[in-house]
Write an enzyme that holds these catalytic residues in place. Structure first.
Site, PDB file in Angstrom:
ATOM      1  N   GLU A 303       0.847  -1.190   0.000  1.00 18.32           N
ATOM      2  CA  GLU A 303       0.000   0.000   0.000  1.00 18.32           C
ATOM      3  C   GLU A 303       0.884   1.242   0.000  1.00 18.32           C
ATOM      4  OE1 GLU A 303      -3.720   1.803   2.597  1.00 18.32           O
ATOM      5  OE2 GLU A 303      -2.097   0.765   3.640  1.00 18.32           O
ATOM      6  N   LYS A 382     -10.637  -0.847  -1.703  1.00 21.37           N
ATOM      7  CA  LYS A 382     -10.793  -1.105  -0.275  1.00 21.37           C
ATOM      8  C   LYS A 382     -12.219  -0.800   0.178  1.00 21.37           C
ATOM      9  CE  LYS A 382      -8.577  -0.204   4.184  1.00 21.37           C
ATOM     10  NZ  LYS A 382      -7.591   0.603   4.921  1.00 21.37           N
ATOM     11  N   CYS A 467      -4.384  -3.090   4.087  1.00 19.16           N
ATOM     12  CA  CYS A 467      -4.077  -2.544   5.412  1.00 19.16           C
ATOM     13  C   CYS A 467      -4.916  -3.173   6.518  1.00 19.16           C
ATOM     14  CB  CYS A 467      -4.231  -1.017   5.373  1.00 19.16           C
ATOM     15  SG  CYS A 467      -3.575  -0.182   6.833  1.00 19.16           S
TER      16      CYS A 467
END
Length: 592
Positions: A303, A382, A467
């Site tokens: 990321e 995401k 994440c």
């Protein structure tokens, strides 16, 4: 304020502080990166001591719960203060109260545990270890947490006990911990054990001793029930460990993790052009070094590995000004020269409700895959966004921190297919490098490598997580299909050279056990690691923090698509909670 100061400078207050620190320090020692898991069995003793000393004094228990919360955060989660100052840009006199308030609000499980446990002990008056387990499980289920941390997650540092997460998740390990830990607390004085043994030895079945015999027998039954459950966890954990250790993989994949240590931002006045060029050169060198003389099936960049840009050439990304042709050319080059899948993180932009105006632009934290022929294939936006990091709950709050993103939630929860090729076919073509991208458009890169094209087929799929998503177990199990492995890309650089990255991974590695799939963790600045389906880190090898590096490993594909946890989630902890509530509720009602 004076009364609080007076209390904590007294002997009684000093003992309370010792209890806070006892629980906080031993929890920290048992947690990553130290991972002395045996310390976790005594960590709750500080909570039990405070509850016993102030039993029924609700206001005091509430305040002591806040004390445990602040001490725990100060010892194990001190990096949140670092995040508030570095990420948020707040001065210390604002960051400190933010840290204290977050410590209290995000650790309400401590005061809720003390209040619930004390209430049940007074009303039920028996089953103390079971009351302790119920109270902490109840507190973990029903209090807010931004960075989900459960006592059971620390118990899972033990490789045998952690296998039980396949059925009971971290919550089930919390139940075990508080059962056994309270048993230790009850027998903290060796004289109590000797007295109990002496009572049993001297017991006689006559009328005068009926009540003592009955009470002693109940104590032994309670003692034995805890030891029986404790033994069951160990036996089942050992059985699952050996069972899954013996499973033969149905295939393997060679994975290369590139950790570029990309910058967070440019507030320090550095040159954006020079920094990005240096970053791209670093990725280029690490990829060359990691993939030389050996086939690679998948290259994973983390990321924010290349921040602020997109390879997705659309009307929206061009209007937003984030599409960068050289970035796309470079990703195609990495895929083509190594004949590998390349999975990387980028920004992506779309139009909300298909209204094609600048005001309707929405931004996604996205990861995309290029196949070995340099073609863009699947992508994942995401879905589970991090509050205060990727969005604010209210629009007016964005003015408080210019570093907080304003991202939209992705909609798809599909697996990402990846492709296989014949690595034995070589074409006589010079490898392109980052410096060549000044002269090559994406189409020119494809043309340059056209002799290097290979036949490809879909080899399988992996489960993509960005994440924070990897630590949300109930979210991860919503993905459909049977992935070959899990890929988590993350950026922990905001937390500096702290224990956060190790803690993040420790919580995330539970998904490998729950799913019985290998986990590939690619971080921007450390620590990157590959974890097997038993929760063990491959060769116990971590990349260093706050540095650039690469990590290469062979990932096994474990057969089987559905574990108990993946199928039913937290049904067992919920069942324990419900059944216990019925039993304890009966005794509470009876005591009125």
């Amino acid at each position: 304020m004076k009364s609080i100061f007076r209390y904590f400078t007294s002997k009684e207050g000093f003992i309370a502080i010792l209890c806070y620190l006892f629980t906080a320090v031993f929890s920290h020692l048992a947690f990553a990166p130290l991972s002395y898991s045996y310390f976790i069995w005594i960590a709750p003793l500080g909570l039990f001591y405070i509850e016993k000393k102030y039993r029924g004094e609700w206001k005091k228990l509430l305040w002591h719960g806040f004390g445990f919360a602040i001490a725990f955060y100060a010892v194990s989660f001190y990096w949140i203060y670092h995040m508030v100052t570095v990420f948020g840009g707040f001065p210390w006199f604002i960051a400190t109260p933010i840290f204290v308030l977050s410590a209290v609000f995000l650790n309400l499980k401590f005061p809720l545990f003390l209040l619930t446990f004390s209430f049940l002990v007074k009303r039920v008056g028996k089953f103390f270890p079971w009351l302790a387990s119920f109270s902490m499980l109840f507190a973990e289920f029903f209090t807010p947490q931004v960075f989900p941390w459960y006592f059971g997650s620390v118990v899972a540092e033990n490789h045998i006990l952690s296998q039980n997460a396949e059925y009971a998740s971290s919550y089930g390990l919390t139940v075990l911990l508080f059962l056994f830990s309270y048993l230790l607390f009850q027998f903290r004085n060796p004289k109590r054990i000797l007295i109990l043994i002496k009572r049993v030895r001297n017991s006689k079945p006559n009328a005068d001793r009926k009540l003592p015999i009955k009470r002693t027998g109940k104590m032994w039954i309670g003692f034995a029930s805890v030891l029986f459950v404790f033994l069951c966890y160990w036996v089942n954990g050992y059985y699952l460990f050996r069972k899954w250790e013996a499973v033969s993989p149905i295939g393997t994949r060679e994975v290369l993790i590139v950790q570029p240590n990309a910058p967070l931002e440019f507030r320090d006045g550095r040159s954006i052009v020079e920094t990005i060029n240096s970053l791209m050169k670093r990725i280029d060198d690490l990829s060359f070094e990691g993939a030389k003389d050996q086939k690679v099936d998948l290259i994973v960049l983390p990321e924010s590995g290349v921040p602020f840009f997109s390879t997705n050439d659309t009307e929206a990304t061009r209007l937003a000004g984030i599409y960068w042709e050289k970035f796309e050319s470079f990703m195609k080059t990495l895929a083509l020269r190594h004949k590998a899948n390349v999975f990387f993180n980028e920004l992506d932009v779309g139009f909300e409700n298909d209204i094609k105006t600048r005001d309707a632009l929405v931004t996604y934290n996205s990861s995309a895959l290029y196949n070995p022929n340099g073609e863009r294939r699947g992508s994942y936006q995401k879905v589970f966004l991090l509050i205060f990091g990727e969005y604010m709950p209210f629009d007016w709050m964005y003015a408080l921190s210019g570093q907080t993103g304003k991202f939209a939630e992705g909609k798809s929860m599909d697996l990402i297919p990846y492709y296989g090729t014949d690595h034995n076919k070589h074409a006589p073509v010079r490898d392109l490098e980052w410096k060549d991208m000044n002269f090559f458009t994406p189409s020119m890169v494809s043309e340059y490598y056209k002799e290097n094209r290979v036949d490809e087929t879909i080899s399988g799929s992996f489960l993509p997580l960005i994440c924070y998503e990897v630590i949300i177990s109930e979210y991860v199990r919503k993905f459909k299909g049977d992935p070959d492995f899990i890929v988590n890309v993350t950026n922990d650089k905001w937390y500096g050279n702290t224990v956060e990255s190790f803690q993040h991974h420790t919580l995330g590695r539970m998904r490998a056990i729950e799913f019985r799939k290998w986990l590939v963790r690619s971080t921007n600045s450390g620590t990157s690691v590959i974890t097997d389906h038993l929760g063990r880190n491959l060769n116990d090898e971590f990349t260093p923090i706050d540095s650039s590096a690469f990590l290469k490993g062979t990932v096994s594909i474990i057969p089987g698509s559905m574990t108990f946890y993946r199928a039913y989630g937290n049904v067992l902890p919920w069942f324990f909670l419900f059944l216990s509530a019925l039993v304890f509720g009966y005794y509470v009602r009876k005591s009125r």
